[in-house]
Design an enzyme around this catalytic site. Structure first.
Site, PDB file in Angstrom:
ATOM      1  N   CYS B 108      19.914  24.204  20.668  1.00 15.18           N
ATOM      2  CA  CYS B 108      21.000  24.794  19.892  1.00 15.18           C
ATOM      3  C   CYS B 108      22.341  24.062  20.091  1.00 15.18           C
ATOM      4  O   CYS B 108      22.520  22.950  19.618  1.00 15.18           O
ATOM      5  CB  CYS B 108      21.105  26.271  20.263  1.00 15.18           C
ATOM      6  N   HIS B 109      23.313  24.693  20.753  1.00 14.98           N
ATOM      7  CA  HIS B 109      24.596  24.048  21.046  1.00 14.98           C
ATOM      8  C   HIS B 109      24.534  23.238  22.347  1.00 14.98           C
ATOM      9  O   HIS B 109      25.515  22.585  22.716  1.00 14.98           O
ATOM     10  CB  HIS B 109      25.710  25.095  21.186  1.00 14.98           C
TER      11      HIS B 109
END
Lengths: 228, 228
Positions: B108-109
Site C-alpha cells: 500500500c503506502h
C-alpha cells in the site's frame, strides 16, 4: 485582498487548523474564500489523527476554473493531498495557477499536490519534513525553514502571498513551519461530525460555535507552510 | 518459513488488515513475526480513517539488527510510513535488508520507506496509486498491477517473498493491489483502544477477539502490495 476570490482545495483528513486559519485570514482581509473539493457535501477535518468537525464543500473541483480565482490555498493533513493527488481535475487545477502565475500557498503535506502537478521543479520549498525526499526527487529545492517564499519562476507570482501574509496576526503565524509535530489546536467544544455552516457571509465554512478559527492560535508549534 | 524470524515495522495509523493478515500468514507458515516500531508501548491501527485496535510493540526499531531477521514486512496506512520515513533508524533498517538481499514485502503506502531509503531506483514496484509519482521520481518503475515481483537487483532476494505467498489463501490474497480505495475489513467488534494481546504464541499482536486476522478476508478490494 478586498473582493479577491481565493480557492481552498481540500478533502477528508484535511488538518483542521490549516483550513480554518488561512480561511479566516482571507476573510479578515476582505477576501472571499471558497471551498472546492473532489467530493460534494461535506469533508471531515482532523486534528492530526483525531476526527474533528465537518465542513461544507462549496463546489466540486471538477467544475472549477482557475480564471474565477485570484489565488489558491492548499492545506495539509496527511490523507488530504494523498487523496487529492489521485484526482486529475484537482492536479490540473493546481497546475493552472502556476501556469497563470497566480499566488499559491501550500501548507504541511500540501506540497504533494505540487509534486503531482510537476510544478515543484526548480522551486525553493518547505513542507512537513516527511515530504523532503519526495520534493527533492521532483526537482524541488527543499529547505528546512519556517517560511519559504519563491518567485524564481513566475515573475507575477508573489512569494508568500499577500492573503497569507496580511496584517492579520493569525495569518502571519500561519506562514511558518515547525520542525516537530503539529500541535492540535485548542479543543473546539464542538462535537465531531456536526456540520459547520457559515454565518453572515458567502462562506459555508466556518463560524458555527467551535467550528470557526476565531480565537484559535498556533500557541506552540505552527503548522508547516510552503509557499510556491 | 519454519522458525524464520520476520520483522514487521509499523507505527500509528498502520492499516490494520495490512498488519494482521501478513502477520497471521507468517504464523500459519511456522514463522515468527515480531513488531518493531519507532515508539514503545502500543501503536494505533486504523481502518482507513477510523481508529481500530491497538497493538503492542515488541521492540523499538532503534535497537533492531537486520541480522536477527530473515525477512521484512512494511504495511501501509497513509500516516504509518509518512511518520516512519522521518525516523533515520527505521530508514536504515529498511535499507539494510536490501543491501543484504533479504526478502522484503511492502504494502500500500509502505513503498514510501523504499523511496526514503533510496532503494526504489531501478526496481519494478506497485503501490497505492497516490505513490506512483513519488516512486517514479525516485527512479522506480511503477506499474499498475496487483502484484509485483522484482528480483532485478538482488539475486538472492526472492521476489514475492514466500512468507507472503504461502499456501495460506489469506496470505496469497494479501499479495494483490487494487486500483480503488481500500475497503475496510468487516467490523471487528472490538472496542477501539483495547489492547490486543496474543494468545498461545510468542507474538504480542493478535488474536484477541476481534483483533486478530482470523476470519477476515479481502472480500472486495484487497490492499495494494509492492514487493521489492
Amino acid at each position: 485582498m478586498q473582493g479577491k476570490k481565493i480557492a481552498f482545495i481540500a478533502t477528508d483528513m484535511v488538518e483542521e487548523v490549516e483550513l480554518t486559519k488561512p480561511w479566516q485570514a482571507v476573510k479578515d482581509a476582505g477576501g472571499q474564500p471558497e471551498l472546492r473539493s473532489i467530493k460534494s457535501g461535506e469533508i471531515q477535518a482532523f486534528n492530526h489523527y483525531d476526527k474533528s468537525n465537518k465542513y461544507k464543500v462549496d463546489k466540486e473541483i471538477s467544475s472549477a476554473r482557475m480564471d474565477d480565482y485570484d489565488g489558491l490555498v492548499i492545506p495539509g493533513g496527511v490523507g488530504n493531498p494523498d487523496t487529492m493527488r489521485m484526482d486529475q481535475d484537482a492536479v490540473e487545477f493546481v497546475r493552472s495557477f502556476f501556469e497563470a502565475g497566480k499566488p499559491v500557498a501550500v501548507i504541511c503535506h500540501g506540497p504533494w499536490m505540487l509534486v503531482e502537478a510537476d510544478v515543484a521543479r526548480g522551486r525553493k520549498l518547505t513542507s512537513w519534513p516527511s515530504l523532503k525526499t519526495d520534493i527533492r526527487n521532483a526537482g524541488g529545492n527543499w529547505v528546512d525553514e519556517e517560511v519559504v517564499r519563491d518567485s524564481s519562476r513566475r515573475a507575477s507570482r508573489t512569494t508568500c502571498p499577500r492573503f497569507a501574509r496580511s496584517s492579520s496576526r493569525n495569518s502571519g503565524r500561519a506562514c511558518t513551519r515547525a520542525s516537530g509535530r503539529i500541535q492540535p489546536p485548542p479543543r473546539s467544544g464542538a462535537r465531531a461530525g456536526v456540520p459547520c455552516r457559515g454565518r453572515g457571509g458567502g462562506s459555508s465554512v466556518g463560524r458555527a460555535p467551535g467550528c470557526g478559527p476565531g480565537g484559535r492560535g498556533f500557541k506552540s508549534r505552527p503548522p508547516p507552510l510552503a509557499v510556491a
